[in-house]
Structures are given as structure tokens and as C-alpha cells.
Design a protein around this motif. Structure first.
Motif, PDB file in Angstrom:
ATOM      1  N   LEU A  34       0.813  -1.214   0.000  1.00 33.81           N
ATOM      2  CA  LEU A  34       0.000   0.000   0.000  1.00 33.81           C
ATOM      3  C   LEU A  34       0.849   1.268   0.000  1.00 33.81           C
ATOM      4  O   LEU A  34       0.345   2.352  -0.270  1.00 33.81           O
ATOM      5  CB  LEU A  34      -0.904   0.018   1.235  1.00 33.81           C
ATOM      6  N   LEU A  38       0.315   5.728  -0.222  1.00 35.75           N
ATOM      7  CA  LEU A  38       0.299   6.516   0.999  1.00 35.75           C
ATOM      8  C   LEU A  38       1.392   7.571   1.076  1.00 35.75           C
ATOM      9  O   LEU A  38       1.330   8.456   1.926  1.00 35.75           O
ATOM     10  CB  LEU A  38       0.423   5.594   2.216  1.00 35.75           C
ATOM     11  N   LEU A  45      -0.545  11.839   7.718  1.00 35.94           N
ATOM     12  CA  LEU A  45      -0.459  10.651   8.573  1.00 35.94           C
ATOM     13  C   LEU A  45       0.330  10.943   9.845  1.00 35.94           C
ATOM     14  O   LEU A  45       0.007  10.429  10.915  1.00 35.94           O
ATOM     15  CB  LEU A  45       0.166   9.484   7.800  1.00 35.94           C
ATOM     16  N   MET A 107      -8.126  11.715   8.849  1.00 35.39           N
ATOM     17  CA  MET A 107      -8.095  10.361   8.308  1.00 35.39           C
ATOM     18  C   MET A 107      -9.198  10.162   7.272  1.00 35.39           C
ATOM     19  O   MET A 107      -9.028   9.419   6.314  1.00 35.39           O
ATOM     20  CB  MET A 107      -8.236   9.371   9.459  1.00 35.39           C
ATOM     21  N   SER A 111      -8.403   8.693   3.649  1.00 29.60           N
ATOM     22  CA  SER A 111      -8.988   7.457   3.116  1.00 29.60           C
ATOM     23  C   SER A 111      -9.699   7.721   1.794  1.00 29.60           C
ATOM     24  O   SER A 111      -9.623   6.902   0.883  1.00 29.60           O
ATOM     25  CB  SER A 111      -9.937   6.828   4.127  1.00 29.60           C
ATOM     26  N   VAL A 114      -7.006   7.968  -0.806  1.00 28.99           N
ATOM     27  CA  VAL A 114      -6.438   6.648  -1.100  1.00 28.99           C
ATOM     28  C   VAL A 114      -7.398   5.857  -1.979  1.00 28.99           C
ATOM     29  O   VAL A 114      -7.001   5.233  -2.966  1.00 28.99           O
ATOM     30  CB  VAL A 114      -6.131   5.871   0.200  1.00 28.99           C
ATOM     31  N   ALA A 154     -11.476   1.190   1.952  1.00 30.82           N
ATOM     32  CA  ALA A 154     -11.575   2.602   2.339  1.00 30.82           C
ATOM     33  C   ALA A 154     -12.274   2.745   3.682  1.00 30.82           C
ATOM     34  O   ALA A 154     -11.892   3.582   4.503  1.00 30.82           O
ATOM     35  CB  ALA A 154     -12.323   3.384   1.267  1.00 30.82           C
ATOM     36  N   PHE A 157      -9.872   2.179   6.247  1.00 31.80           N
ATOM     37  CA  PHE A 157      -8.971   3.310   6.388  1.00 31.80           C
ATOM     38  C   PHE A 157      -9.624   4.468   7.118  1.00 31.80           C
ATOM     39  O   PHE A 157      -9.021   5.101   7.962  1.00 31.80           O
ATOM     40  CB  PHE A 157      -8.507   3.788   5.006  1.00 31.80           C
ATOM     41  N   SER A 158     -10.884   4.746   6.756  1.00 31.07           N
ATOM     42  CA  SER A 158     -11.484   5.958   7.301  1.00 31.07           C
ATOM     43  C   SER A 158     -11.876   5.779   8.760  1.00 31.07           C
ATOM     44  O   SER A 158     -11.788   6.703   9.543  1.00 31.07           O
ATOM     45  CB  SER A 158     -12.676   6.381   6.464  1.00 31.07           C
ATOM     46  N   ILE A 161      -8.926   1.969  11.112  1.00 29.58           N
ATOM     47  CA  ILE A 161      -7.483   1.891  11.333  1.00 29.58           C
ATOM     48  C   ILE A 161      -7.030   2.762  12.514  1.00 29.58           C
ATOM     49  O   ILE A 161      -6.196   2.350  13.316  1.00 29.58           O
ATOM     50  CB  ILE A 161      -6.698   2.232  10.039  1.00 29.58           C
ATOM     51  N   TRP A 333      -8.124  -6.323   0.003  1.00 30.77           N
ATOM     52  CA  TRP A 333      -6.853  -5.878  -0.568  1.00 30.77           C
ATOM     53  C   TRP A 333      -6.228  -6.981  -1.412  1.00 30.77           C
ATOM     54  O   TRP A 333      -5.675  -6.728  -2.478  1.00 30.77           O
ATOM     55  CB  TRP A 333      -5.904  -5.420   0.525  1.00 30.77           C
TER      56      TRP A 333
END
Ligand SMILES: Nc1ncnc2c1ncn2[C@@H]1O[C@H](COP(=O)(O)OP(=O)(O)OP(=O)(O)O)[C@@H](O)[C@H]1O
Ligand SMILES: [Mg+2]
Length: 599
Positions: A34, A38, A45, A107, A111, A114, A154, A157-158, A161, A333
Motif C-alpha cells: 500500500l 500513501l 499521517l 483520516m 482514506s 487513497v 476505504a 482506512f477511514s 485503522i 486488498w
């Protein structure tokens, strides 16, 4: 010629839908994969990480302060001290609230970006991949990967994580805190957590697998829908609605079952985690009471301790859900990465070709070509032939003999598994896609049109006329005697094309494809039965246009009909893996009539 080597089929591009990636290091590998997505988010981040650390630290110092206040100020009834510390705690918690808000906002942006980049790179990858890939994978499944799976990632991620990382931070912090307060009591309270950790580790692969199976079945269902929508006319004409209904029902049922199985797997942990937390509290109360009566522990410390146990087990319980989101994201993924990881075999060849042309002056030379779609059915075996500049060639042969395949190899829609194809004395693989598209015009047996107008479709992919106005385009077409073809359309260049050409007859589609190819003035023009669906008058028109082409244009015509063949300088007979030159028109007809296999 006998060759001992077994036929190798065209490259395998079927996406692996089973999850066979080793679980070990799966997370680390995923993060590494990934990384390119990123890198540009680095600053964001870092801020998110700071916010997480601040937030978790505040969560962690809370119980310590409370314990301290109880033992020092409440026990001695020092109300001023209590008020001071209450103020301090309120300030800290407000600051924590701010940090938590900042991390969610930051974040969320990360996300979405991304996700955006991810969908872009998958789409770009799809543009790069060879025809073989699209023959071996269903569009519906690909769409599901682009939409559904990226979305799962996503979501992770949003939302998940940060909670995930924050929780890990808090769990470790709380564990350290209770071990510092009282190592023996701390260890005892950690036993349920350690057992949970082991259980989670053991069950993780199982959860991921069940989710992967579920995603695969979503992909399958979407492929089923796509297929019946794509061929709806056929479905209705042959009264096959029942068939598709059943097929869809089956896919839907399978999806239902796998979803339930995934759901069960995803929820196994929740009750176990609740139980572990209660067990830990019981242990602390019993053992703590024993320590207090023995004078080894204070009441304030016990309160902090219990608060830390809460801080430890609450996130652990959340981790049960998060862990499954995490497994879902990993499975998603894997499915996305399977596409991104493919290397197109249609790359431009950079190292010097191993084979040299034996006829460097020829426009096209097939040199010992082997090709097959599947290992047990070779289409071409050690086929060699040459095409000379400016000549007209006809490819004839029975249905399924390999004519379209031969033409596709000339345009490099596929690469041969053995041998080399030379174009103007250079390996075809050394040309860029743009060069190939400019030099080789290929009118497919089933032409495809894009939604837009006739003009848009003619301009498509033509660098010289990409931005030409209708007037400029008309002039260009007039110069090439193509204006009469356009007269076949009610509104000429402005005639609308809808639904990717569904609004056109097959003959009309072929006319547009014809104009599109000729306008590029290719050096090699390949027509795959391009005149099969056109009336005689139009066909004669096309023949006249073809005859008026610059005389250096090499033409390859695939046709079943004799009058098209009669125009050819040379006739090749394609069947049984071979391409053989027919001495004369008569011989070609004989070969066709008797289905003779050239030896
Ligand atoms: N995409 C594919 N996947 C697997 N096999 C294929 C594919 N396309 C063609 N084939 C097989 O390869 C062989 C040659 O097919 P090809 O389309 O080249 O024949 P053709 O000579 O053009 O036939 P027609 O005259 O009917 O157009 C056939 O046996 C066919 O079944
Ligand atoms: Mg064909």
C-alpha cells in the motif's frame, strides 16, 4: 516439421480468487504494497499519529490521576486539591476530544484520497492489460473488485485503522500501567487477555478466509448480472429468462450462505471478549481485596487498577470487531492487489530480440509461430509466412480455422508462445502501442463503437484528427473517397451512437470501423470479414475505396466469399495449425470445399 516441445498456451491472466497468500506477514506485506498509495499522505499521517498518541495518552493518564486524587486528597478530605485535579482532568479530556476530532477529520480525507487513487490505479492497470486478461476474467467480478472491495478497504482506512492503532496503544499502555502498579496483580489480570490474543491469532485466518469466500461470491453474482444484462436480447429471444433467473438465484443463494458464514465468523469473538473482561475484573476484585486486607495495596490504587482493566478490555472488545474489519480489508486488498500485481505480457520489448527476420523487406513475417488459447487446442503450430508491401492477401479457411487468431497476432492482441512476428523487419514487440495503432488498422469481425457520434468514433484514437472539426474531418474523408460511406448515415458525422453501438446495424458498425481504420492511413490494413454484413452496392463501394488506397498499403482480407478472394494477389489457407499459400484461386476453392488440411 515435428517439434517435441509441448504447446504452451497464451499467458494465464485468470485472477486467483482463492486466498492462498500465506497468513504470516500478510499484514506487513499489505502495508508494503500500500505504500505507494500513501507516500503523498505522509504529513497528514504524521498529524494523525500525533493526534492518536495525544488522545491515547490522555486516556491512559486519567485513571492514575484518579487513583492519586483518592489516596492523597479524598482520603485527607483536601477539597481544594480535588477541585484542582478535577479542573486538570476536564482540561485534558477537552483536549482529548479535540485531538480525536482532528484525527477523524484528517483520516477521512486520507482514506477518500487513497480510495480515489486506488480506483484510478486499478483502472489504469486494466487499460494496460492484454486481451487475454479480459477473456479470462468476468467483467462483473472486476467491477465488484473496483467498487465493492475498494470500498471495504476505504472503510477500514477511514474508521477502523485509527481506532485500531489507538486501541493497540491504549492496550499496551494500560498493560504497562497495571504491571507497574502491582506486577503480580497485573499479571493475573492479564491472563484472560493473553488467552484472547492467542485465540484471535488462531482464528484470524479462518475469518479472513470466510470473508474472502463471501467477496468472491459477490463478484460471482455481479458477473451473473452483467452477463444477463449484456446479452439481454439473446436471453429474451431464446426464452432463456428462466435459465438466468435460476443462475442468478443460485449465485444469490451462494452469496447469502457465504455472507451468513462470514457473519458468524465475524461475530465469534464478541461474547468471548465480554467474558474475558468480566473474568479479569473478578480476578482483580478478589486478589485486590486480599492484597488490601494484607495491607499491601491501597483503595485508590484498586480504583485506578479497575479503571485500567476497563481501559484494557474495552478496546480489546472493540478489537474483536475491528479485527474482523481488518480481516475483511485484508481479503479485499488481496483481491485488489491481484489485479495491480499483474504484469502485462504486452510490454514493449527492450532487450534485443533473439530471432532475426529472414525476410527483412517484408511488411509482416510470421516466423515459426505457435499459438493456442488453451494447452490442448493449438490454433497455430510453427506457422511461417510473409506479406509483402502493397499487396492484397486473402486469408481463407473453415470456420474456427484460425483466421481471426492470425489477424489478432498481426495486430498484437496476443503474443505468440513460440517464434516471432516481424513488422517492417522489426520484432512486433518492439513497437509502442501508439506506433502499432498508427501503422496497423484492424477492422474486427464484430466492431465496437463508443457512445457518442459517428464523428467521435471516427476521430477516436487518431492523433492527427483527434481535435478536428466536422468540416476538417469531411475534407479529410473526401480526399480519401470516404464521403460516400458517410452518406449511409442520416445525419452524417453527427449521427448519434447510443449504448456502445447498439443503435446501429452490424453493417453500419462495420462501415464506421472501416472509415476509422482508413483515415489513419495504416501501412497494414486487416479486414476481418468486414464486408460480410453489407449490401452488394455498399460492398462494391468499399471495394472501390480499397482499390484506391495508396499502393504501398498492404491489405489482408479475411473473407469467405469468392469475389473478395478473387481480388487478392496471394491466398493463404488457414487450418489445422498451418498457414499455407494456395497456388491459385481454384486451389483455394478446392481446399475450402474439401476442408483439406494443409500438410
Ligand atoms: N477467446 C478464445 N478463447 C479460446 N478459444 C478461442 C478463442 N477465440 C478463438 N478460439 C478458438 O480458436 C480457434 C480459431 O478461432 P478463430 O476465431 O481464429 O477462427 P476463424 O478462422 O476466424 O473462424 P471464423 O471463420 O468462424 O471467423 C477456434 O477453434 C476457436 O474455438
Ligand atoms: Mg474469425
Amino acid at each position: 516439421m515435428i517439434r517435441s516441445k509441448a504447446h504452451t498456451p497464451m499467458n494465464n491472466y485468470a485472477l486467483n480468487t482463492n486466498n492462498d497468500r500465506t497468513q504470516k506477514g500478510s499484514f506487513a506485506t499489505a502495508i508494503k504494497q500500500l505504500q505507494p498509495l500513501l507516500t503523498s499522505e505522509k504529513t497528514q499521517l504524521i498529524f494523525v499519529a500525533i493526534a492518536i498518541v495525544v488522545n491515547s495518552t490522555i486516556t491512559l493518564v486519567g485513571p492514575s490521576i484518579v487513583g492519586h486524587v483518592i489516596d492523597t486528597y479524598i482520603a485527607s478530605k483536601n477539597y481544594h486539591g480535588v477541585a484542582m485535579y478535577t479542573l486538570l482532568l476536564s482540561g485534558l479530556f477537552l483536549f482529548g476530544l479535540f485531538a480525536s476530532y482532528a484525527q477523524t477529520r484528517l483520516m477521512g480525507g486520507v482514506s477518500q484520497r487513497v480510495l480515489f487513487r486506488l480506483r484510478n490505479s486499478i483502472f489504469e492497470k486494466l487499460q494496460d492489460l492484454p486481451v487475454a486478461f479480459f477473456q479470462q476474467n468476468k467483467a462483473g467480478d472486476l467491477i465488484s473488485r473496483i467498487n465493492n472491495d475498494t470500498d471495504k478497504l476505504a472503510q477500514f482506512f477511514s474508521q477502523s485503522i485509527m481506532q485500531f492503532i489507538g486501541n493497540i496503544f491504549i492496550i499496551i499502555g494500560s498493560a504497562i500501567a497495571i504491571l507497574l502498579i502491582n506486577p503480580r496483580l497485573g499479571l493475573a489480570a492479564l491472563v484472560p487477555a493473553i488467552l484472547l490474543f492467542i485465540l484471535t491469532k488462531l482464528l484470524g485466518p479462518w475469518i479472513k478466509r470466510r470473508n474472502a469466500v463471501n467477496m468472491k461470491s459477490i463478484g460471482g453474482m455481479s458477473a451473473e448480472i452483467q452477463e444477463s444484462l449484456d446479452h439481454f436480447k439473446v436471453v429474451v429471444a431464446f426464452n432463456r429468462r428462466d435459465y438466468f433467473r435460476k443462475a442468478f438465484q443460485k449465485a444469490n443463494e451462494e452469496n447469502y450462505e457465504t455472507a451468513i458464514r462470514a457473519g458468524i465468523a465475524n461475530n465469534t469473538f464478541t461474547p468471548v471478549y465480554g467474558f474475558a473482561s468480566s473474568a479479569a475484573i473478578l480476578i482483580v476484585i478478589l486478589y485486590g481485596f486480599h492484597l488490601i486486607t494484607a495491607g499491601l495495596f491501597t483503595f485508590g490504587l484498586l480504583i485506578s487498577f479497575l479503571a485500567y482493566i476497563n481501559r484494557l478490555y474495552d478496546p480489546l472488545r472493540q478489537m474483536a470487531t475491528l479485527w474482523t474489519t481488518f480481516q475483511v480489508a485484508l481479503a479485499a486488498w488481496d483481491r485488489i492487489h491481484a489485479i495491480l500485481d499483474l504484469h502485462t505480457d504486452l510490454a514493449i520489448m527492450t532487450e534485443p530480440p533473439q530471432l532475426q527476420p529472414t525476410h527483412p523487406d517484408a511488411v509482416v513475417e510470421f516466423h515459426g509461430i505457435d499459438f493456442s488459447y488453451s494447452p490442448d487446442a493449438p490454433v497455430l503450430t510453427n506457422a511461417s509466412f510473409t506479406l509483402e508491401k502493397g499487396k492484397i492477401y486473402a486469408l481463407v479457411g473453415p470456420t474456427g480455422g484460425g483466421k481471426t487468431t492470425t489477424a489478432s497476432l498481426m495486430a498484437r492482441l496476443f503474443d505468440p508462445s513460440e517464434g516471432a512476428i516481424f513488422f517492417n523487419g522489426k520484432d512486433l514487440r518492439t513497437y509502442t502501442p501508439l506506433e502499432r495503432a498508427e501503422k496497423i488498422g484492424f477492422i474486427l469481425q464484430e466492431p465496437f463503437l463508443f457512445t457518442g457520434t459517428v464523428g467521435d468514433n471516427i476521430r477516436y484514437g487518431n492523433t492527427a484528427y483527434a481535435n478536428a472539426t466536422n468540416e476538417e474531418l469531411t475534407t479529410a474523408l473526401n480526399e480519401r473517397n470516404l464521403q460516400e460511406v458517410l452518406a449511409k448515415f442520416n445525419e452524417g458525422l453527427d449521427t448519434k451512437i447510443e449504448n456502445g453501438g447498439d443503435s446501429m446495424s452490424l453493417g453500419q458498425k462495420q462501415l464506421i470501423a472501416f472509415v476509422r481504420a482508413l483515415l489513419r492511413e495504416p501501412e497494414l490494413l486487416i479486414l476481418d470479414e468486414a464486408t460480410a454484413n453489407i449490401d452488394t452496392v455498399t460492398e462494391q463501394l468499399l471495394e472501390t475505396i480499397l482499390r484506391k488506397l495508396p499502393k504501398e498499403t498492404t491489405r489482408v482480407v479475411i473473407a469467405h466469399r469468392l469475389n473478395t478472394i478473387a481480388d487478392a494477389d496471394t491466398i493463404f489457407f488457414v487450418n489445422g495449425g498451418n498457414i499455407t499459400e494456395a497456388g491459385s484461386m481454384q486451389q483455394a476453392v478446392d481446399m475450402l470445399m474439401h476442408g483439406k488440411r494443409a500438410s
